[in-house]
Motif scaffolding. Structure first.
Motif, short mmCIF file in Angstrom:
data_model
loop_
_atom_site.label_atom_id
_atom_site.label_comp_id
_atom_site.label_asym_id
_atom_site.label_seq_id
_atom_site.Cartn_x
_atom_site.Cartn_y
_atom_site.Cartn_z
N THR A 164 -31.69 -15.31 12.12
CA THR A 164 -31.04 -14.44 11.14
C THR A 164 -30.11 -13.45 11.82
O THR A 164 -29.30 -12.80 11.16
N SER A 165 -30.20 -13.32 13.14
CA SER A 165 -29.39 -12.34 13.85
C SER A 165 -27.90 -12.60 13.65
O SER A 165 -27.13 -11.67 13.40
N ALA A 166 -27.48 -13.86 13.76
CA ALA A 166 -26.06 -14.18 13.61
C ALA A 166 -25.56 -13.87 12.21
O ALA A 166 -24.38 -13.57 12.02
N LEU A 167 -26.45 -13.93 11.23
CA LEU A 167 -26.03 -13.69 9.85
C LEU A 167 -25.74 -12.23 9.57
O LEU A 167 -25.09 -11.90 8.58
N THR A 168 -26.23 -11.36 10.44
CA THR A 168 -25.99 -9.92 10.25
C THR A 168 -24.94 -9.38 11.21
O THR A 168 -24.76 -8.17 11.31
N ASP A 169 -24.26 -10.25 11.92
CA ASP A 169 -23.19 -9.82 12.81
C ASP A 169 -22.00 -9.29 12.03
O ASP A 169 -21.82 -9.60 10.84
N SER A 170 -21.15 -8.54 12.71
CA SER A 170 -19.89 -8.10 12.11
C SER A 170 -19.09 -9.32 11.66
O SER A 170 -19.13 -10.38 12.29
N PHE A 171 -18.38 -9.16 10.55
CA PHE A 171 -17.44 -10.13 10.00
C PHE A 171 -18.10 -11.27 9.22
O PHE A 171 -17.41 -12.02 8.54
N ASP A 173 -19.88 -11.11 6.55
CA ASP A 173 -19.66 -10.88 5.13
C ASP A 173 -18.43 -10.01 4.91
O ASP A 173 -18.35 -9.25 3.94
N ASP A 174 -17.46 -10.13 5.83
CA ASP A 174 -16.23 -9.34 5.78
C ASP A 174 -16.49 -7.84 5.92
O ASP A 174 -15.70 -7.01 5.47
N LEU A 175 -17.61 -7.49 6.55
CA LEU A 175 -17.93 -6.11 6.85
C LEU A 175 -18.27 -5.99 8.33
O LEU A 175 -18.74 -6.95 8.95
N LEU A 176 -18.05 -4.80 8.88
CA LEU A 176 -18.53 -4.54 10.23
C LEU A 176 -20.03 -4.26 10.18
O LEU A 176 -20.55 -3.81 9.17
N ALA A 177 -20.71 -4.55 11.27
CA ALA A 177 -22.15 -4.33 11.31
C ALA A 177 -22.46 -2.84 11.27
O ALA A 177 -21.71 -2.02 11.81
N GLN A 211 -23.84 1.88 5.24
CA GLN A 211 -23.24 2.20 6.53
C GLN A 211 -22.21 1.14 6.95
O GLN A 211 -21.18 1.47 7.56
N ALA A 212 -22.49 -0.11 6.62
CA ALA A 212 -21.55 -1.18 6.94
C ALA A 212 -20.24 -0.98 6.18
O ALA A 212 -19.14 -1.13 6.74
N LYS A 217 -14.60 0.76 6.12
CA LYS A 217 -13.53 1.59 5.53
C LYS A 217 -12.84 2.42 6.60
O LYS A 217 -11.62 2.59 6.59
N GLU A 218 -13.63 2.96 7.53
CA GLU A 218 -13.09 3.84 8.57
C GLU A 218 -12.33 3.07 9.65
O GLU A 218 -11.29 3.52 10.12
N ARG A 219 -12.85 1.91 10.03
CA ARG A 219 -12.31 1.22 11.20
C ARG A 219 -11.48 -0.03 10.90
O ARG A 219 -10.58 -0.35 11.64
N ARG A 220 -11.84 -0.73 9.84
CA ARG A 220 -11.11 -1.95 9.49
C ARG A 220 -10.93 -2.08 7.99
O ARG A 220 -11.43 -2.99 7.35
#
Length: 225
Positions: A164-171, A173-177, A211-212, A217-220
């Motif tokens: 499940t780790s890869a599923l919660t990586d940045s990008f 779901d089009d969001l940063l972690a 938080q994601a 919103k702040e960075r990308r």
């Protein structure tokens, strides 16, 4: 998945596949990475891979023959889904592309450019896909090829200890972690958010999603668009 990487400087690729997750994946037979020295397919005794560009100009150009001979040999042994050329003007590599390739591809060839690049006829008649890892130029395609291979292999089931780790990586779901924390909970007065220590998984998941979104919103902000 089998990945054949064609390089003029194969020693540049020794490190990335000799350690950590990629090493374990290869040792366990989940993935196979084979690095080919293009000089082994050169015609002359000097193992020449490049020549001057027609029309003049700075820089040398990689020859057709060694590349074609290597690829022809590989294709005679198995079917390949793609012959990929790493180039700054290719389609920009991203997580969505990595997901699709990891699922749909079994065998791929990655050609690493070097010098001023490869003879255009290779791109026209042999290469089937061109990929870039960013809007900048590297000395060669080896580091870029390693990036692509890493991104694909870590998505193969059983490669990561926690799948499940890869599923919660940045990008993914089009969001940063979201931010992550570990012990100690209080270090020099720098404290872990209380919600993460609460044991309320529903609230923790909600906090992480908030938080994601905030970080994205702040960075990308372009990802949200």
């Amino acid at each position: 998945m089998r990945i054949d990487i064609l390089s003029a400087v194969p020693k540049l690729l020794e490190g990335p596949f000799s350690h950590s997750i990629l090493k374990r994946a290869i040792e366990n037979g989940v993935a196979e990475v084979v690095i080919h020295n293009l000089r082994d397919y050169a015609y002359d005794k000097h193992k020449k891979l490049d020549d001057y560009a027609f029309g003049g100009g700075a820089g040398m150009v990689m020859l057709i023959e060694p590349i074609e001979r290597c690829i022809d040999k590989l294709k005679a042994e198995r079917e390949y889904d793609e012959v990929i050329y790493m180039t700054p003007d290719g389609e920009l590599f991203n997580q969505k592309m990595a997901n699709q390739m990891s699922v749909n591809y079994k065998n791929i060839i990655i050609l690493c450019g070097h010098y001023k690049g490869i003879d255009e006829r290779i791109r026209e008649h042999i290469v089937t896909r061109e990929i870039s890892v960013g809007d900048y130029v590297l000395t060669g395609g080896e580091l870029a090829a390693a990036i692509v291979a890493d991104a694909l292999i870590r998505l193969i089931p059983s490669v990561l200890n926690d799948e499940t780790s890869a599923l919660t990586d940045s990008f993914q779901d089009d969001l940063l972690a979201p931010p992550v924390y570990t012990r100690p909970a209080d270090y020099k007065g720098w404290k872990v958010p209380e919600i993460l220590l609460s044991g309320n998984q529903k609230k923790i998941d909600e906090w992480r999603e908030e938080q994601a979104i905030k970080r994205t919103k702040e960075r990308r902000p372009d990802l949200l668009d």
